[in-house]
Design a protein around this motif. Structure first.
Motif, PDB file in Angstrom:
ATOM      1  N   LEU A  30       0.830  -1.204   0.000  1.00 17.14           N
ATOM      2  CA  LEU A  30       0.000   0.000   0.000  1.00 17.14           C
ATOM      3  C   LEU A  30       0.865   1.257   0.000  1.00 17.14           C
ATOM      4  CD1 LEU A  30      -2.633  -1.241   2.567  1.00 17.14           C
ATOM      5  CD2 LEU A  30      -3.150  -0.597   0.199  1.00 17.14           C
ATOM      6  N   ASP A  31       1.944   1.229   0.763  1.00 14.92           N
ATOM      7  CA  ASP A  31       2.862   2.377   0.767  1.00 14.92           C
ATOM      8  C   ASP A  31       3.443   2.622  -0.622  1.00 14.92           C
ATOM      9  OD1 ASP A  31       2.419   2.742   3.456  1.00 14.92           O
ATOM     10  OD2 ASP A  31       4.319   1.839   4.113  1.00 14.92           O
ATOM     11  N   ALA A  32       3.712   1.544  -1.335  1.00 14.87           N
ATOM     12  CA  ALA A  32       4.362   1.666  -2.640  1.00 14.87           C
ATOM     13  C   ALA A  32       3.398   2.057  -3.749  1.00 14.87           C
ATOM     14  CB  ALA A  32       5.049   0.344  -2.994  1.00 14.87           C
ATOM     15  N   PHE A  33       2.158   1.530  -3.713  1.00 12.00           N
ATOM     16  CA  PHE A  33       1.273   1.693  -4.872  1.00 12.00           C
ATOM     17  C   PHE A  33      -0.123   2.199  -4.534  1.00 12.00           C
ATOM     18  CE2 PHE A  33       4.156  -1.908  -5.803  1.00 12.00           C
ATOM     19  CZ  PHE A  33       4.856  -1.344  -6.869  1.00 12.00           C
ATOM     20  N   GLY A  34      -0.456   2.323  -3.261  1.00 11.84           N
ATOM     21  CA  GLY A  34      -1.828   2.616  -2.875  1.00 11.84           C
ATOM     22  C   GLY A  34      -2.396   3.898  -3.448  1.00 11.84           C
ATOM     23  N   GLU A  35      -1.568   4.924  -3.594  1.00 12.02           N
ATOM     24  CA  GLU A  35      -2.075   6.212  -4.070  1.00 12.02           C
ATOM     25  C   GLU A  35      -2.231   6.264  -5.581  1.00 12.02           C
ATOM     26  OE1 GLU A  35       0.270   9.405  -2.628  1.00 12.02           O
ATOM     27  OE2 GLU A  35      -0.204   9.054  -0.506  1.00 12.02           O
ATOM     28  N   GLN A  36      -1.443   5.485  -6.303  1.00 13.65           N
ATOM     29  CA  GLN A  36      -1.400   5.647  -7.762  1.00 13.65           C
ATOM     30  C   GLN A  36      -2.400   4.797  -8.516  1.00 13.65           C
ATOM     31  OE1 GLN A  36       1.725   3.066  -9.924  1.00 13.65           O
ATOM     32  NE2 GLN A  36       2.834   3.827  -8.143  1.00 13.65           N
ATOM     33  N   VAL A  37      -2.854   3.678  -7.943  1.00 13.60           N
ATOM     34  CA  VAL A  37      -3.715   2.776  -8.709  1.00 13.60           C
ATOM     35  C   VAL A  37      -5.179   3.164  -8.583  1.00 13.60           C
ATOM     36  CG1 VAL A  37      -2.087   0.870  -8.456  1.00 13.60           C
ATOM     37  CG2 VAL A  37      -3.985   1.092  -6.837  1.00 13.60           C
ATOM     38  N   GLY A  38      -5.956   2.767  -9.591  1.00 10.62           N
ATOM     39  CA  GLY A  38      -7.366   3.111  -9.587  1.00 10.62           C
ATOM     40  C   GLY A  38      -8.243   2.104  -8.887  1.00 10.62           C
ATOM     41  N   HIS A  39      -7.733   0.874  -8.679  1.00  9.56           N
ATOM     42  CA  HIS A  39      -8.543  -0.165  -8.026  1.00  9.56           C
ATOM     43  C   HIS A  39      -7.625  -1.105  -7.267  1.00  9.56           C
ATOM     44  CE1 HIS A  39     -11.247  -3.693  -7.635  1.00  9.56           C
ATOM     45  NE2 HIS A  39     -12.202  -2.783  -7.644  1.00  9.56           N
ATOM     46  N   TRP A  40      -8.050  -1.498  -6.066  1.00 12.24           N
ATOM     47  CA  TRP A  40      -7.233  -2.369  -5.212  1.00 12.24           C
ATOM     48  C   TRP A  40      -8.107  -3.481  -4.653  1.00 12.24           C
ATOM     49  CZ3 TRP A  40      -2.022  -1.027  -3.847  1.00 12.24           C
ATOM     50  CH2 TRP A  40      -1.397  -1.953  -2.988  1.00 12.24           C
ATOM     51  N   THR A  41      -7.751  -4.720  -4.962  1.00 13.61           N
ATOM     52  CA  THR A  41      -8.466  -5.871  -4.403  1.00 13.61           C
ATOM     53  C   THR A  41      -7.573  -6.566  -3.387  1.00 13.61           C
ATOM     54  OG1 THR A  41      -9.739  -6.258  -6.424  1.00 13.61           O
ATOM     55  CG2 THR A  41      -9.548  -8.091  -4.890  1.00 13.61           C
ATOM     56  N   PHE A  42      -8.130  -6.796  -2.197  1.00 14.35           N
ATOM     57  CA  PHE A  42      -7.427  -7.581  -1.195  1.00 14.35           C
ATOM     58  C   PHE A  42      -8.252  -8.836  -0.920  1.00 14.35           C
ATOM     59  CE2 PHE A  42      -6.723  -8.735   3.339  1.00 14.35           C
ATOM     60  CZ  PHE A  42      -5.427  -9.202   3.184  1.00 14.35           C
ATOM     61  N   GLU A  48      -7.053  -5.872   6.218  1.00 13.88           N
ATOM     62  CA  GLU A  48      -8.252  -5.214   5.669  1.00 13.88           C
ATOM     63  C   GLU A  48      -8.307  -3.747   6.090  1.00 13.88           C
ATOM     64  OE1 GLU A  48     -11.983  -6.931   6.563  1.00 13.88           O
ATOM     65  OE2 GLU A  48     -11.466  -8.937   5.858  1.00 13.88           O
ATOM     66  N   GLN A  49      -8.041  -3.483   7.358  1.00 15.34           N
ATOM     67  CA  GLN A  49      -8.100  -2.115   7.869  1.00 15.34           C
ATOM     68  C   GLN A  49      -7.056  -1.236   7.189  1.00 15.34           C
ATOM     69  OE1 GLN A  49      -7.784  -2.512  12.125  1.00 15.34           O
ATOM     70  NE2 GLN A  49      -9.909  -3.188  12.353  1.00 15.34           N
ATOM     71  N   ALA A  50      -5.879  -1.805   6.934  1.00 16.67           N
ATOM     72  CA  ALA A  50      -4.840  -1.047   6.235  1.00 16.67           C
ATOM     73  C   ALA A  50      -5.281  -0.713   4.813  1.00 16.67           C
ATOM     74  CB  ALA A  50      -3.540  -1.843   6.219  1.00 16.67           C
ATOM     75  N   VAL A  51      -5.900  -1.677   4.138  1.00 14.64           N
ATOM     76  CA  VAL A  51      -6.374  -1.446   2.775  1.00 14.64           C
ATOM     77  C   VAL A  51      -7.460  -0.380   2.757  1.00 14.64           C
ATOM     78  CG1 VAL A  51      -7.575  -2.496   0.821  1.00 14.64           C
ATOM     79  CG2 VAL A  51      -5.740  -3.747   1.972  1.00 14.64           C
ATOM     80  N   THR A  52      -8.402  -0.471   3.681  1.00 15.86           N
ATOM     81  CA  THR A  52      -9.489   0.496   3.745  1.00 15.86           C
ATOM     82  C   THR A  52      -8.951   1.899   4.014  1.00 15.86           C
ATOM     83  OG1 THR A  52     -11.031  -1.198   4.524  1.00 15.86           O
ATOM     84  CG2 THR A  52     -11.640   1.093   4.912  1.00 15.86           C
ATOM     85  N   ALA A  53      -7.977   1.994   4.925  1.00  9.84           N
ATOM     86  CA  ALA A  53      -7.420   3.302   5.273  1.00  9.84           C
ATOM     87  C   ALA A  53      -6.647   3.911   4.110  1.00  9.84           C
ATOM     88  CB  ALA A  53      -6.516   3.169   6.492  1.00  9.84           C
ATOM     89  N   ALA A  54      -5.914   3.089   3.364  1.00  8.37           N
ATOM     90  CA  ALA A  54      -5.045   3.619   2.309  1.00  8.37           C
ATOM     91  C   ALA A  54      -5.749   3.752   0.964  1.00  8.37           C
ATOM     92  CB  ALA A  54      -3.816   2.722   2.148  1.00  8.37           C
TER      93      ALA A  54
END
Length: 332
Positions: free
Chosen positions: A81-93, A142-148
């Protein structure tokens, strides 16, 4: 689309990457590359998610979507998430129904209580002594993904995943055992069970990346009583079987374990987890998860069993000798 699969060499990650390649997407799989190959058409970038800068080989690459199948490490998820969380348009965990805190209570939906989050790096050895560790790490992840990732995140709490690449031998045990026919030892229980074929789960995850589907879902198929599922498997196989039913107490007395592991009857849930596989599949089905026929699911599982070798030492289930011994003890 350009899709990054964090994983891609095993089971769920491999199936997601293969499905994305099949649809014509550019797929990069980030993994050590020690567990196996990536699908033909995908590109492997070797990374080490155990170290803080382990994703450095991906620096400078851009992606439209990320799929993370991290199993038992919160740090793996955080670093990605630190590396790519801001740049991508969709994130599935890909999370798990093991995240729920009360598997012995009738479920009401994705808002049911969760286990307390734990930000640790788990191992299979630790999980043997701490069975809630896996679910607790999933909750923290999950919480990290939701936050980022926020509104662009999809969290899939997967149930029992079956099909090609399955490493856990649970559903596959029943496919190969019923195909063999004869007297089959089964638990005398009436609780529900749910399965989702890995190919269907992968197709849904790629659909979600394409369509921008977000939210939290239980990634499960429709629930049905375990005896009905076993009967249906025997029927689609055309198997000549006689079910030998034994009560949970008698099975435990004879050294047979529930759910998984050595000398077990897979998919039999202990009373403390009676409703673990009774989740509501309707939201996921409405969001596009499309389960294949049971006949297709069984055929995929059985083909995988035969590829691995029917006579191998199994991760779960009873050997023919152990099963015969227990059936004889029941008769005595």
């Amino acid at each position: 689309m350009r899709i990054l699969v964090l994983g891609g060499t095993r089971f769920v990650g491999f199936s997601v990457a293969a499905e994305a390649v099949r649809r014509g997407h550019e797929v990069v799989c980030a993994a050590r590359g020690q567990a196996g190959r990536v699908p033909e058409g995908a590109r492997l970038v070797r990374v080490d998610r155990d170290v803080e800068d382990g994703l450095e080989p991906l620096v400078g690459e851009g992606f439209d979507a990320v799929v993370d199948v991290a199993t038992i490490s919160y740090e793996w998820v955080r670093r990605a998430l630190d590396a790519f969380g801001e740049q991508v348009g969709h994130w599935t965990f890909v999370s798990s129904i093991s995240a729920y805190a009360e598997p012995g209570a009738r479920p009401t939906g994705a808002g049911d209580p969760l286990l307390p989050p734990r930000t640790v790096h788990g191992t299979r050895e630790l999980m043997k002594d701490d069975p809630d560790l896996y679910g607790s790490v999933k909750v923290a992840s999950e919480q990290a993904v939701t936050a980022a990732a926020g509104a662009k995140a999809m969290i899939v709490r997967a149930g029992l995943i079956t099909g090609p690449g399955d490493e856990h031998d649970r559903f596959g045990y029943w496919a190969q055992r019923l195909a063999r026919g004869g007297r089959v030892l089964v638990p005398d229980v009436d609780h529900d069970i749910q399965i989702v074929d890995v190919r269907d789960l992968a197709a849904w995850i790629v659909d979600a990346a394409e369509k921008g589907t977000t939210g939290i879902f239980d990634g499960v198929g429709p629930a049905q009583p375990l005896p009905d599922l076993l009967t249906a498997i025997a029927d689609v196989l055309g198997a000549d079987v006689e079910f030998v039913r034994a009560s949970p107490d008698k099975l435990l007395e004879l050294g047979v374990n529930p759910w998984a592991g050595p000398r077990s009857l897979p998919l039999w849930l202990p009373a403390s987890h009676r409703y673990m596989a009774s989740r509501d599949a309707a939201p996921a089905l409405a969001a596009g998860l499309t389960p294949r026929s049971l006949a297709d699911a069984v055929a995929g599982a059985l083909d995988h069993e035969r590829t691995l070798g029917l006579d191998r030492e199994r991760e779960a289930g009873l050997s023919p000798e152990d099963e015969a011994e227990v059936i004889a003890a029941l008769g005595a």
